[in-house]
Design an enzyme around this catalytic site. Structure first.
Site, PDB file in Angstrom:
ATOM      1  CB  SER A   1      -0.928   0.001   1.201  1.00 41.09           C
ATOM      2  OG  SER A   1      -0.193  -0.207   2.391  1.00 41.09           O
TER       3      SER A   1
ATOM      4  CG  ASP B   1      -2.585   5.196   7.869  1.00 43.19           C
ATOM      5  OD1 ASP B   1      -1.402   4.912   8.149  1.00 43.19           O
ATOM      6  OD2 ASP B   1      -3.042   5.130   6.718  1.00 43.19           O
TER       7      ASP B   1
ATOM      8  CG  HIS C   1      -0.726   3.989   4.376  1.00 43.82           C
ATOM      9  ND1 HIS C   1      -1.430   3.244   5.299  1.00 43.82           N
ATOM     10  CD2 HIS C   1      -0.223   3.114   3.484  1.00 43.82           C
ATOM     11  CE1 HIS C   1      -1.373   1.966   4.965  1.00 43.82           C
ATOM     12  NE2 HIS C   1      -0.637   1.857   3.875  1.00 43.82           N
TER      13      HIS C   1
END
Ligand SMILES: *[C@@H]1O[C@H](CO)[C@@H](O)[C@H](O)[C@H]1NC(C)=O
Ligand SMILES: *[C@@H]1O[C@H](CO)[C@@H](O)[C@H](O)[C@H]1NC(C)=O
Ligand SMILES: *[C@@H]1O[C@H](CO)[C@@H](O)[C@H](O)[C@H]1NC(C)=O
Ligand SMILES: *[C@@H]1O[C@H](CO)[C@@H](O)[C@H](O)[C@H]1NC(C)=O
Length: 440
Positions: A159, A408, A411
């Site tokens: 990702s 998160d 990312h």
């Protein structure tokens, strides 16, 4: 970059020999594991989406280097030979702000779109990376498009690879609109876009290990990797690629059983399975080696140009518990000297750089292969402020601060620091183009 890196490998590899990996790697691993485990399926795969150097001045009038500068020639000459060390620098204030507006870039994965999810502070948008030795120009979409004309660019990995791809698409879309023409796989893990203006294809291949493997599932709590076989889900299309950007790392921290040359080599965190714990650093190195070797062996003899970029490990910034408010609460980059590249982040990055250096050496027999590490670990490390945090979900505090809250801190927001990865990517491409011109 590469072997000229300022991060001395010695202390870490020394430590690696003395200490079991657990002692210094377990804290970040635990945090990342906690973060990834609760909803592995929604975090990793793609989901619904529609839609150097200053060395070689391709286009002096539009470029950073002033054409009238008396030192231009000298600079060009020195930089052409020696790539800039991007890792040595600092984040400085930049009033210009980002190149694009994430709200209206149709390709951004929902969870990365911090602005439209209500992230209130915008300071994290106004920084630019300033290497000590050279100037890193602001991303020039038209230069990128010109260099890739009639070519096929592939991003391969997990990702974070997708995160970097989306940053690139958003920046390019400010100059030319891409058309999504292929989407396949569970949650669109494999997608391709076409830029009609320059006949460029850009694709993303989901391959979190780069080598062959199966991802953990509900009934099998660990990944299974085959370290000596490249993942054919992307490698089978390698012949069509003119440039490939590889990213893997975080999936290597998870529990796994490793196969190598038809037997089980060992495992990482697999209690009850009766395999030897071997950690993941050497395993990671083997996987990168297998990947780069596959490209070299298949593409080298073909004679067609291919550029291979390995984006180095992107550090996470969990400061507290992953499910509590404030897991990565910083709103400013670290200042120079405030944070050192060490421990697991350094070991993962060093492993990649070593493997790229070895592959470069091996690829010297083929004139059509170029390899480079896109060494972003240090500059990423300095950006604890660049993650979505709770804003991976829209307006997380609409109903007040709840007890448990997913964050998160892995990312990157788009726009955000990851845009800089692609500025360096473009710089590498410009350098390669300059080398090709001199060779012609
Ligand atoms: C981004 O685009 C949206 C929708 O077009 C707009 O409402 C918003 O003001 C823009 N934000 C910035 C910072 O330009
Ligand atoms: C994306 O697709 C959804 C439906 O799948 C649609 O409602 C939306 O307008 C599309 N957005 C763009 C930018 O194409
Ligand atoms: C882009 O992909 C299409 C469809 O697969 C193909 O026909 C075309 O030749 C590709 N273009 C480039 C530049 O690779
Ligand atoms: C674990 O593996 C060893 C060596 O292969 C074997 O001797 C032992 O019986 C195994 N133990 C279990 C519980 O399977």
């Amino acid at each position: 970059m590469g072997s000229t890196s300022p991060f001395k490998e010695k202390p870490h590899s020394f430590r690696r020999k003395l200490l079991p990996w657990t002692l210094y790697a377990c804290v970040p691993i635990l945090l990342i594991r906690l973060y990834f485990y609760p909803l592995p399926l929604s975090l990793f795969p793609a989901d619904q989406i529609n839609s150097s150097t200053n060395s070689v001045v391709l286009n002096p009038s539009s470029s950073s280097a002033s054409a009238s500068s008396p030192t231009l020639k000298v600079e060009e000459k020195t930089h052409v030979e020696v790539a800039c060390d991007y890792t040595n620098g600092e984040w400085v204030h930049d009033k210009k702000g980002p190149l694009y507006n994430g709200t209206n870039c149709g390709t951004v994965k929902v969870g990365r779109n911090c602005m439209s999810h209500g992230r209130p502070d915008v300071g994290y948008l106004n920084w630019r990376w300033r290497p000590k030795q050279c100037r890193l120009p602001r991303f020039e979409p038209n230069t990128f498009l010109q260099l890739m004309r009639n070519k096929n660019l592939a991003f391969v990995g997990d990702s974070l690879a997708r995160n970097q791809l989306e940053s690139l698409l958003c920046m390019l879309a400010t100059a030319s609109t891409p058309n999504l023409f292929y989407a396949n796989g569970e949650e669109n893990k494999f997608r391709k876009w076409h830029f009609p203006s320059h006949n460029i294809n850009v694709s993303i291949y989901w391959s979190p290990f780069l080598v062959k493997g199966t991802e953990r599932s509900d009934d099998k709590g660990y990944n299974t990797l085959y370290l000596d076989s490249v993942d054919e889900r992307w490698a089978s299309e390698m012949d069509h690629m003119d440039m490939v950007v590889l990213y893997a790392g975080h999936w290597y921290l998870l529990p796994a059983v490793y196969h190598y040359e038809n037997s089980v080599l060992g495992c990482h965190y697999c209690p009850g399975l009766n395999h030897t714990e071997i950690g993941f650093f050497d395993v990671f190195g083997k996987a990168i080696k297998t990947t780069l070797k596959a490209i070299t062996e298949r593409r080298g003899p073909s004679g067609n140009q291919i550029g291979v970029i390995v984006t180095t490990f992107s550090p996470a910034h969990f400061e507290g518990e992953w499910d509590k408010f404030g897991a990565c609460p910083k709103t400013k980059p670290y200042e120079e000297g405030e944070k050192q590249l060490e421990g697991m982040n350094a070991d993962m990055r060093n492993t990649q750089v070593q493997e790229v250096d070895a592959a470069k050496e091996d690829a010297k027999r083929f004139a059509n292969l170029r390899l480079e590490a896109l060494d972003v670990t240090k500059l990423a490390l300095m950006r604890p402020d660049g993650h979505p945090g709770p804003y991976m979900h829209p307006f997380p505090f609409a109903n007040g601060v709840s007890e448990r809250m997913q964050n998160d801190c892995v990312h990157w927001c788009l726009p955000g620091p990851i845009d800089t990865w692609n500025e360096i990517l473009l710089d590498i491409m410009k350098r390669w183009e300059g080398q090709s011109r001199r060779e012609r």
